[in-house]
Design a protein around this motif. Structure first.
Motif: not given
Length: 298
Positions: A121-134
């Motif tokens: 399944i396609g998954f992008s770590p960037a989508d999970v981290q886009r609202e975090e400072g780090f």
């Protein structure tokens, strides 16, 4: 090599012998002797409740990242479930400092990546981290994936409660495919929610599956519930007292806590130490035992 791992059928997609066994396990009679092999293997995929309680803060933080990612990105519930399963199995073998919450976050993102590869399944770590400072870079995530793989000894086909649903449903006096699917779907929803409760780790996957089916049957078919329960208790692999205990824990579980944590966001207080520095130390500790060898070879 591409995977398409199915939680309900953990043996499929390996080799022809395992595939034939899986067909007999999940499509055959409930009274066949073959399921004994799966029941015998499930203990190897269990996690220690005592260890989980010792790392409760880390587990809660990591699972909140999974839930937040699921709600924010509309992830497949099965993908999120598998990722959380990897987290529990990893924490059963590795200690993460409570004062380094960013490591729990890195672990969660890495397990999501591994689960997405297993399920294709396609998954992008960037989508999970886009609202975090780090933001963790791809290299750091990849290295953490190798640490997880080493701790799990590259055994990524987890035996979960979903692996037993079809088997236990065959004990119920049901013939209508629509009703059977409705029961299985509702039981699956219960399992997705119950995973967040650390007490779920106390029970074998098979026991949890049976308890979820009973809970679903009681809600969907209250008039027939006594006969369903009696039929399931005839299964030689189930202990009546343990099943009753699991049912009680499942009935009392309130999943709103983890959902609230996800909606409020995760902790943003990260340690001054860099992820790569601590990860190197953590991985070095793993490489001193047997499980780390498979990660290094990988």
């Amino acid at each position: 090599m591409e995977f398409n791992f199915d939680l309900e059928n953990p043996l499929s997609g390996t080799d022809e012998k395992a595939l034939q066994l899986s067909k007999r396990l999940f499509l055959g009679s409930a009274h066949s002797d073959e399921p004994a092999m799966l029941f015998a293997a499930e203990s190897e995929h269990m996690c220690s409740l005592a260890i989980a309680l010792n790392q409760l803060s880390t587990r809660s933080h990591a699972l909140s990242v999974i839930v937040q990612a699921q709600f924010s990105n509309n992830l497949d519930p099965a993908l999120a479930y598998l990722a959380a399963n990897y987290i529990d199995r990893f924490l059963a073998k590795s200690q993460i400092p409570d004062d380094k919450p960013w490591i729990a976050r890195l672990l969660a993102i890495s397990c999501l990546c591994l689960a997405s590869k297993m399920k294709n399944i396609g998954f992008s770590p960037a989508d999970v981290q886009r609202e975090e400072g780090f933001i963790f870079d791809a290299r750091t995530i990849r290295r953490m994936e190798l640490v997880v793989l080493g701790a799990l000894e590259w055994r990524m086909r987890s035996i979960t409660p979903f692996s037993f649903l079809r088997f236990f449903i065959s004990y119920f006096p049901l013939t209508n495919p629509i009703i059977i699917q409705s029961l299985k779907t509702h039981a699956s929803q219960i399992l997705f929610k119950f995973q967040s409760d650390v007490k779920s780790l106390e029970f074998k996957p098979s026991v949890t599956a049976a308890a979820a089916l009973l809970a679903a049957a009681r809600e969907l078919f209250p008039a027939d519930f006594p006969s369903f329960r009696s039929a399931l208790l005839c299964c030689e692999y189930l202990n009546k007292e343990t099943l009753a205990e699991c049912c009680t824990v499942m009935d009392s579980y309130d999943s709103t806590t983890v959902i609230d944590a996800a909606s409020n966001g995760c902790d943003s207080d990260y340690s001054a130490l860099t992820p790569v520095t601590v990860l190197d130390r953590h991985r070095a500790g793993l490489e001193s035992d047997k499980t780390a060898g498979s990660a290094s070879n990988g």
